[in-house]
Motif scaffolding. Structure first.
Motif, PDB file in Angstrom:
ATOM      1  N   THR A   1      44.673  40.376  39.428  1.00 45.28           N
ATOM      2  CA  THR A   1      43.854  40.181  38.233  1.00 45.28           C
ATOM      3  C   THR A   1      43.194  38.805  38.180  1.00 45.28           C
ATOM      4  OG1 THR A   1      45.946  39.748  37.056  1.00 45.28           O
ATOM      5  CG2 THR A   1      44.912  41.903  36.743  1.00 45.28           C
TER       6      THR A   1
ATOM      7  N   PHE B   1      40.249  39.064  40.440  1.00 38.73           N
ATOM      8  CA  PHE B   1      39.271  39.949  39.808  1.00 38.73           C
ATOM      9  C   PHE B   1      38.508  39.215  38.698  1.00 38.73           C
ATOM     10  CE2 PHE B   1      38.533  43.727  36.879  1.00 38.73           C
ATOM     11  CZ  PHE B   1      37.398  44.136  37.554  1.00 38.73           C
TER      12      PHE B   1
ATOM     13  N   ILE C   1      40.644  39.241  30.816  1.00 40.54           N
ATOM     14  CA  ILE C   1      41.227  40.261  31.690  1.00 40.54           C
ATOM     15  C   ILE C   1      42.750  40.158  31.610  1.00 40.54           C
ATOM     16  CG2 ILE C   1      41.368  41.187  34.025  1.00 40.54           C
ATOM     17  CD1 ILE C   1      38.548  41.299  32.841  1.00 40.54           C
TER      18      ILE C   1
ATOM     19  N   LEU D   1      46.236  46.863  37.242  1.00 43.85           N
ATOM     20  CA  LEU D   1      46.215  46.143  38.517  1.00 43.85           C
ATOM     21  C   LEU D   1      47.506  45.348  38.661  1.00 43.85           C
ATOM     22  CD1 LEU D   1      42.609  44.578  38.711  1.00 43.85           C
ATOM     23  CD2 LEU D   1      43.528  46.336  40.216  1.00 43.85           C
TER      24      LEU D   1
ATOM     25  N   PRO E   1      37.654  48.752  38.365  1.00 42.05           N
ATOM     26  CA  PRO E   1      37.002  47.503  38.773  1.00 42.05           C
ATOM     27  C   PRO E   1      35.502  47.664  39.028  1.00 42.05           C
ATOM     28  CG  PRO E   1      39.148  47.655  39.805  1.00 42.05           C
ATOM     29  CD  PRO E   1      38.916  48.971  39.109  1.00 42.05           C
TER      30      PRO E   1
ATOM     31  N   GLN F   1      43.032  46.540  32.537  1.00 44.62           N
ATOM     32  CA  GLN F   1      42.729  47.253  33.778  1.00 44.62           C
ATOM     33  C   GLN F   1      44.016  47.319  34.584  1.00 44.62           C
ATOM     34  OE1 GLN F   1      40.017  48.670  35.825  1.00 44.62           O
ATOM     35  NE2 GLN F   1      41.842  49.063  37.053  1.00 44.62           N
TER      36      GLN F   1
ATOM     37  N   GLU G   1      41.367  35.219  33.087  1.00 38.94           N
ATOM     38  CA  GLU G   1      42.588  36.014  33.115  1.00 38.94           C
ATOM     39  C   GLU G   1      43.500  35.561  31.991  1.00 38.94           C
ATOM     40  OE1 GLU G   1      46.055  37.139  36.369  1.00 38.94           O
ATOM     41  OE2 GLU G   1      45.514  35.040  36.066  1.00 38.94           O
TER      42      GLU G   1
ATOM     43  N   LYS H   1      46.565  40.157  32.415  1.00 41.58           N
ATOM     44  CA  LYS H   1      47.284  39.850  33.655  1.00 41.58           C
ATOM     45  C   LYS H   1      48.034  41.081  34.143  1.00 41.58           C
ATOM     46  CE  LYS H   1      50.437  36.465  35.731  1.00 41.58           C
ATOM     47  NZ  LYS H   1      49.460  36.048  36.745  1.00 41.58           N
ATOM     48  N   GLY H   2      47.963  41.333  35.433  1.00 38.49           N
ATOM     49  CA  GLY H   2      48.614  42.495  36.019  1.00 38.49           C
ATOM     50  C   GLY H   2      50.127  42.416  35.969  1.00 38.49           C
TER      51      GLY H   2
END
Length: 373
Positions: free
Chosen positions: A221, A224, A252, A216, A192, A214, A238, A254-255
């Motif tokens: 996310t 973030f 980004i 997470l 991050p 990333q 996201e 999604k976690g």
């Protein structure tokens, strides 16, 4: 022996965490009940790594972290709840210099702690060997927070990043068809903060989409992506549903899911898919890059591997390079943990090795080289 300081206001959590690390046999452990006691032990015990609860009475985890990073910087792993408030506080902690975080058990803590045992040990061991990067920007962030909290006797000053130019072009990108190329970024521990350095440097007219995996949790996310959107000259979103890959947008993953590239009638899209158990980390960098190679020629791809433990994505990025694409690995000199980029270098998959501060310029240079004359 690894000197470990455990900071938590819950006597039960302190006991459970102490039990986990004592069972490992190679940790020298001290315990603190609050931020003030933690700071005293940092000065006396000089721990190699600290686990720090976010929410504590009196001096909370963020205030304690701020003081540690000014007085005696060292690897800190935050222990945080998976609530929206916990996500925001944890992301702020990472901005202030924490290298990683562990989700605090919910429900029956004494039962869930066993499930989290391997992850806790892995993250703390990894953090113990992490490099703390002292930059002017980090120092100013920390000093600003300390002043704002009234923890040092100085005249209050407001730290802000220079306003970024926001143009209507962010909302006027072409939404259909295949993008001219795609930047794929993979990162984990320390990621991050690394992304917060690289992505704001991309110019507002950047012509390719950027897709990020990333590692997470899902509850982090979205927060973030919103934080990055406020900092970047490009739009940041996201990937929470199928989305067209649009030039000049940062996506980004999604976690707790994987992020993939696929084809639809309207063009190339990215979408979240359930995490696949054959991959150890999520969102999986390996799966993201492999899916991109299925739908775009490697010559139209740039793979970027930044700080993180493990080896996620190295094999797929090597295939990307062998297929005619470009790959960049973060240099060991700047990486918090040189696991993922180091693995890419080790297996011969890194075309270029660059320190963090040079990665954005390198991406722009490679993209510009693709532009038609």
């Amino acid at each position: 022996m690894i000197r470990l300081l455990i900071v938590d206001d819950s006597a039960l959590m302190r006991k459970l965490l102490e039990g986990i690390f004592r069972a490992e046999g190679d940790f020298d452990i001290r315990l603190a009940r609050d931020g003030k006691e933690a700071l005293d032990l940092v000065r006396i015990f000089d721990p190699e790594v600290v686990t720090l609860d976010v929410q504590m009475p009196g001096m909370d985890g963020l205030a304690c972290l701020s003081q540690i990073m000014i007085e005696a910087p060292r690897p800190v792993v935050m222990v945080s709840s998976l609530t929206a408030e916990g996500a925001d506080a944890t992301l702020e902690a990472i901005e202030l210099g924490a290298v990683d975080f562990v989700a605090k058990p919910s429900g029956a803590v004494s039962l869930e702690i066993d499930r989290l045992h391997p992850l806790l040990v892995e993250k703390v061991r990894g953090a113990a060997g992490a490099r703390i990067r002292r930059t002017l920007r980090l120092t100013e962030r920390v000093r600003h927070r300390i002043r704002g909290a009234g923890l040092v006797a100085r005249a209050p000053q407001r730290f802000t990043r220079a306003p970024l130019p926001r143009t209507d072009s962010r909302a006027k990108r072409v939404r259909n068809g295949s993008p001219p190329g795609l930047v794929l970024i993979g990162t984990s521990t320390g990621g991050p903060a690394a992304l917060d350095t690289v992505l704001p440097q991309l110019p507002p007219d950047f012509p390719w989409p950027v897709l990020v995996a990333q590692h997470l949790p899902a509850s982090f996310t979205g927060a973030f992506a919103r934080r990055l959107d406020r900092e970047c000259q490009l739009e940041v979103v996201e990937v929470n549903q199928p989305m067209a890959l649009t030039p000049g947008t940062i996506y980004i993953g999604k976690g707790d899911a994987d992020v993939m590239v696929t084809s639809r009638a309207a063009g190339i899209v990215t979408m979240p898919v359930p995490a696949k158990t054959t991959y150890l980390w999520h969102p999986s960098v390996e799966r993201m890059v492999a899916s991109a190679l299925e739908h775009l020629d490697a010559s139209r791809l740039i793979g970027v591997m930044m700080t993180g433990m493990g080896y996620d994505g190295a094999e797929a990025m090597k295939r990307l390079r062998l297929g005619g694409g470009h790959t960049i690995a973060e240099a060991e000199s700047s990486a918090v943990v040189w696991g993922m980029p180091g693995e890419l270098v080790k297996i011969g998959g890194a075309e270029l090795v660059r320190p963090l501060e040079s990665i954005a310029d390198t991406i722009v240079h490679l993209v510009n080289a693709h532009a038609p004359c």
